[in-house]
Enzyme design. Structure first.
Site, PDB file in Angstrom:
ATOM      1  N   PRO A 185      32.679 -13.652  60.711  1.00 31.74           N
ATOM      2  CA  PRO A 185      31.744 -12.774  61.438  1.00 31.74           C
ATOM      3  C   PRO A 185      30.311 -12.982  60.995  1.00 31.74           C
ATOM      4  O   PRO A 185      30.049 -13.628  59.971  1.00 31.74           O
ATOM      5  CB  PRO A 185      32.247 -11.366  61.083  1.00 31.74           C
ATOM      6  N   PRO A 186      29.357 -12.435  61.731  1.00 35.29           N
ATOM      7  CA  PRO A 186      27.940 -12.622  61.376  1.00 35.29           C
ATOM      8  C   PRO A 186      27.609 -11.971  60.037  1.00 35.29           C
ATOM      9  O   PRO A 186      28.164 -10.937  59.670  1.00 35.29           O
ATOM     10  CB  PRO A 186      27.192 -11.924  62.523  1.00 35.29           C
ATOM     11  N   GLY A 187      26.671 -12.610  59.316  1.00 31.49           N
ATOM     12  CA  GLY A 187      26.127 -12.009  58.108  1.00 31.49           C
ATOM     13  C   GLY A 187      26.928 -12.204  56.847  1.00 31.49           C
ATOM     14  O   GLY A 187      26.632 -11.583  55.832  1.00 31.49           O
ATOM     15  N   VAL A 188      27.930 -13.104  56.858  1.00 27.70           N
ATOM     16  CA  VAL A 188      28.742 -13.290  55.653  1.00 27.70           C
ATOM     17  C   VAL A 188      28.232 -14.444  54.794  1.00 27.70           C
ATOM     18  O   VAL A 188      28.842 -14.768  53.778  1.00 27.70           O
ATOM     19  CB  VAL A 188      30.226 -13.518  56.019  1.00 27.70           C
ATOM     20  N   GLY A 189      27.143 -15.099  55.202  1.00 26.67           N
ATOM     21  CA  GLY A 189      26.548 -16.126  54.363  1.00 26.67           C
ATOM     22  C   GLY A 189      26.924 -17.545  54.718  1.00 26.67           C
ATOM     23  O   GLY A 189      26.784 -18.449  53.890  1.00 26.67           O
ATOM     24  N   LYS A 190      27.367 -17.786  55.962  1.00 29.20           N
ATOM     25  CA  LYS A 190      27.781 -19.137  56.347  1.00 29.20           C
ATOM     26  C   LYS A 190      26.603 -20.097  56.328  1.00 29.20           C
ATOM     27  O   LYS A 190      26.708 -21.221  55.816  1.00 29.20           O
ATOM     28  CB  LYS A 190      28.411 -19.100  57.752  1.00 29.20           C
ATOM     29  N   THR A 191      25.482 -19.674  56.898  1.00 31.34           N
ATOM     30  CA  THR A 191      24.307 -20.554  56.975  1.00 31.34           C
ATOM     31  C   THR A 191      23.660 -20.746  55.613  1.00 31.34           C
ATOM     32  O   THR A 191      23.288 -21.867  55.235  1.00 31.34           O
ATOM     33  CB  THR A 191      23.288 -19.966  57.965  1.00 31.34           C
ATOM     34  N   SER A 206      49.194  -5.590  67.672  1.00 32.35           N
ATOM     35  CA  SER A 206      49.566  -5.185  66.317  1.00 32.35           C
ATOM     36  C   SER A 206      49.772  -3.681  66.175  1.00 32.35           C
ATOM     37  O   SER A 206      50.146  -3.212  65.104  1.00 32.35           O
ATOM     38  CB  SER A 206      48.495  -5.654  65.324  1.00 32.35           C
ATOM     39  N   LYS A 223      42.307  -5.296  57.391  1.00 33.16           N
ATOM     40  CA  LYS A 223      43.017  -4.046  57.652  1.00 33.16           C
ATOM     41  C   LYS A 223      43.336  -3.312  56.360  1.00 33.16           C
ATOM     42  O   LYS A 223      43.239  -2.083  56.279  1.00 33.16           O
ATOM     43  CB  LYS A 223      44.295  -4.341  58.441  1.00 33.16           C
TER      44      LYS A 223
END
Length: 807
Positions: free
Chosen positions: A361-367, A683, A726
């Site tokens: 997801p966005p903002g997890v530090g991938k870039t 689920s 979850k």
């Protein structure tokens, strides 16, 4: 009955539709007629009164016009002469008599026959000052128009000036103007001479304005052409003089400069051969030609690409681990993969760079971690955003036959880095799309294939460039959005998100010091406590990453900076209360576990793009005819799960001690709160079934239990995804027991150890096991039933020891 005395006089005559021509009264002209219908109409008109109705077509390209394709107003004309030409074509000379309007269509075969009524033209006196002024303006503007166009004879201009009848003036002027059929038809359809003069004057003003602009443009173009021709002539003279003087080694020759640069660049053999060939073409061309500019740009690209230039890679494992740990907290899988790459690279220098996809997801530090990897490896870093790219030429480049052609973004990134072995980050690779210009994801197949990209050929360069030494790292939010062939070429590392504890460490180690420096707050004047960070995480952000967390810290810093500036002696300690003061009321409240055991209320676990969440599923029963009502904005898959869950309960009615006919006597209403939020996915199957079973048996569900898992008609519990997210959501909600599918045992190791130690995780494979751990007691009576082939309730499945089922 007597006819009306004011009825207009009508005449029946042939109709001749004209293409691109409007005939006015008192106008004499000739034109060619070739359509069979039109020829027949002319022949019959000559045999009768020699009159014919002429009107224009709305679309000149229409070969067989209908009633709606022909203007209703035209001119009654007299056929004065016919001349047959070769090819069944007739040249006809006509004279316009008077305006008329189609009253009715009489016949369509063998030609159009219409009933026309004459249009009464009101008489107008030239003695009126306003009319005389209009007439003079029209004549004056027409003379100016004639001078600008150079297409109107002086005789026509003189004839217009000599007209005494004002009602004829606009017709004569309009017939001599080079305007569209629509404009002329507007003049013809207007019966009032005064209004015709007003319309015509407006048209003349606009046409004169356009003609003046065109004349200015033509003048500028002519001057530019004359200037270019003059410069070319002078250059040729200079060249001839230099040749006579023998001045060939002046150093100013562009060709010599390019040749020197090609020799010094030490290009690969194929590249050098191509560059010299293009240089030879350039030297034979005129310097001002458009093609020479294209060749110069191409040669510049060849010479500026790093064909042989590379940075020396740092293979020190300790250094790499230190850099990655310094810049990022967590993301252990990514760090471990980079250290493994360096270890293998140390042993085997010919190893090509891996192609890694960081999905999360966005903002997890991938870039940001890609930038740290480039620093750790001592590689140049280039980021290339692929969001919204829909043209294959963006990747492969445009062919040089197109105007304004440029290389693709891959070659441009190589040039930008100045190295043949950079780290290129392909950001948002899941956001690419395709249209009629091609599919960029197909072009990426070659780029991201280590077996093919060693000879990557850009459409613009048309030369092989080795991309095998480039380290490609891609990022994506959703793996499912990446085409399967492209995903197959990448090694995917899932970054699911940070736990609350990880966010606290990231904020205290990285975000808070970074924001202190950005806001210029002196050390010691502001203390950001851990309680403040936790307050922001729990009640002001809801995300998998830390992007909004950083924004909230930024907002607190700004407000703190304002207070510090207003009071020089102030020292601020930011805690939870300070955060509430600066950021206002809490935006998010954690959905805590139920305070008491309730009947018909089960707590499920859900995955969202910003992390996990818990949701309560409520079931209530009412007297009725067995209707099942589903509310809470449920998706199709979740609705199907609800129907499956009810069927599972029905098949076990006797074992659960409930009325087997409940599906005909009781209405069941199932609701998932927060109805404004769409919900879907399989689920929630066991949660739905448990809530139904509780409502039908009257047995409460344990308040400290949450569950997730897909259910089948046979009562099997199938695996799910997003277990880590979850589980973290359940922990945040104060739940200490979660029921998961047995197939997900393998995913338990991904849950942080601190969270695992605080949770009781129970893997199950049957719905009966779910009831055992979810309900406060088992339904009564429960009688032993022999196992059936269709998978009905087995009492011995519930009696298994807890130690075998719990983790």
């Amino acid at each position: 009955m007597k006819p009306a005395t004011n009825a207009k006089k009508t005449k029946i005559m042939p109709l001749l539709p004209l293409r691109g021509i409007v005939v006015f009264p008192y106008m004499i002209l000739h034109f060619d007629v070739g359509r069979a219908k039109s020829v027949k109409a002319l022949e019959d008109a000559m045999l009768k009164e020699q009159t014919i109705f002429l009107t224009a077509q709305k679309d000149p390209g229409e070969e067989e016009p209908g009633h709606d394709d022909i203007y209703q107003v035209g001119t009654i004309a007299r056929v004065k002469q016919l001349l047959r030409l070769p090819g069944d074509t007739i040249r006809v000379l006509v004279e316009g008599l008077e305006r008329a309007r189609i009253a009715s269509w009489e016949d369509d075969d063998p030609y159009f026959t219409v009933s026309v009524e004459e249009m009464r033209v009101p008489k107008i006196s030239r003695n009126k000052s306003e009319v005389e002024a209009l007439a003079r303006q029209v004549v004056e503007h027409f003379e100016r128009y004639a001078k600008l166009t150079n297409r109107i004879s002086p005789d026509a201009t003189l004839s217009v000036s000599a007209i005494d009848d004002i009602s004829r003036l606009p017709d004569v002027v309009a017939s001599n103007m080079n305007t569209g059929v629509d404009m002329k038809q507007g003049i013809l359809a207007e019966p009032s001479p005064k209004r015709r003069l007003e319309k015509l004057l407006d048209i003349l003003v606009k046409e004169i304005e356009i003609l003046e602009i065109e004349r200015n443009i033509n003048s500028k173009v002519r001057q530019q052409i004359d200037k270019s021709q003059r410069e070319y002539y002078l250059r040729e003279q200079v060249k001839a003089i230099q040749k006579e003087l023998g001045d060939h080694e002046s150093g100013g020759d562009e060709g010599d400069e390019y040749k020197l640069r090609i020799e010094e660049a030490k290009l690969p053999e194929e590249v050098e051969k191509k560059a010299l060939k293009e240089l030879e073409r350039l030297q034979k061309m005129h310097a001002a030609s458009a093609e020479s500019g294209v060749i110069r740009t191409y040669l510049d690209w060849i010479l500026e690409l790093p064909w042989t230039t590379a940075t020396e890679e740092n293979l020190d494992l300790d250094h790499a681990a230190e850099v990655l740990a310094r810049d990022h907290y967590g993301l252990e899988k990514v760090k471990e993969r980079m250290v493994e790459y360096l270890a293998v690279r140390t042993l085997r220098h010919g190893l090509h760079g891996p192609i890694i996809c960081l999905a999360g997801p966005p903002g997890v530090g991938k870039t940001s971690i890609a930038r740290s990897i480039a620093e750790a490896l001592n590689r140049k870093y280039v980021r290339m955003s692929l969001g919204g790219v829909r043209d294959e030429a963006e990747i492969r480049g445009h062919r040089r036959t197109y105007v304004g052609a440029m290389p693709g973004r891959i070659i441009a990134a190589i040039k930008q880095s100045g190295s043949r072995n950079p780290l290129i980050l392909l950001d948002e690779i899941d956001k690419m799309s395709s249209d009629f210009r091609g599919d960029p994801s197909s072009a990426m197949l070659e780029v991201l294939d280590a077996e093919q990209n060693k000879d990557f050929r850009d459409h613009y360069m048309e030369l092989p460039f080795d991309l095998s030494d480039v380290l490609f790292i891609t990022t994506a939010n959703y793996k499912d959005a990446i085409p399967r062939p492209l995903l197959d070429r990448m090694e995917v590392i899932d970054i699911s998100g940070y736990t609350d504890e990880e966010k606290v460490h990231i904020a205290t180690r990285h975000l808070v010091p970074k924001q202190l420096g950005m806001h210029g707050i002196p050390e010691g004047r502001l203390k950001f406590e851990t309680t403040a960070v936790r307050e922001i995480i729990h009640h002001y952000t809801r995300e998998a990453g830390v992007r909004n967390l950083e924004r909230s810290i930024n907002s607190v810093m700004r407000k703190s900076a304002k207070d510090l500036v207003m009071d020089d002696t102030l020292s601020i300690r930011v805690n939870a209360k300070t955060v509430q003061k600066y950021l206002g009321a809490r935006k998010f409240l954690v959905d805590k576990a139920n305070e008491i055991d309730e009947v018909g209320v089960a707590r499920g676990l859900a995955w969202t793009p910003v992390g996990g969440d818990t949701l309560a599923i409520e079931v209530t029963l009412m007297q009725g005819d067995g209707a099942l009502e589903l509310t809470g904005q449920l998706g199709d898959v979740m609705k199907e799960s609800a129907r499956i869950a009810r069927s599972v309960i029905r098949s076990r009615a006797e074992e659960l001690g409930i009325d087997p006919m409940f599906h005909k006597r009781l209405d069941m209403h199932l609701h998932v709160p927060e109805g404004a939020i769409p919900k879907d996915g399989p689920s929630a199957g066991i949660t739905l079934a448990t809530a139904m079973a509780s409502a039908l048996t009257g047995i409460a569900i344990r308040r400290n239990v949450a569950m997730t898992g897909e259910i089948t008609l046979r009562g099997r519990v199938l695996g799910i995804g997003g277990l880590k997210e979850k589980t973290l959501a359940a922990h945040r909600a104060g739940i200490d027991t979660i029921i998961i599918p047995a197939e997900n045992k393998k995913d338990i190791e991904e849950i942080p150890l601190k969270i695992r130690e605080k949770l009781r995780i129970i893997p199950v494979s049957r719905f009966e096991q779910v009831l055992k751990y979810a309900l406060v007691r088992l339904p009564s009576p429960v009688r032993k039933i022999n196992p059936q082939p269709n998978g009905v309730f087995r009492a011995d499945a519930v009696a298994g020891p807890v130690s075998e089922l719990e983790h």
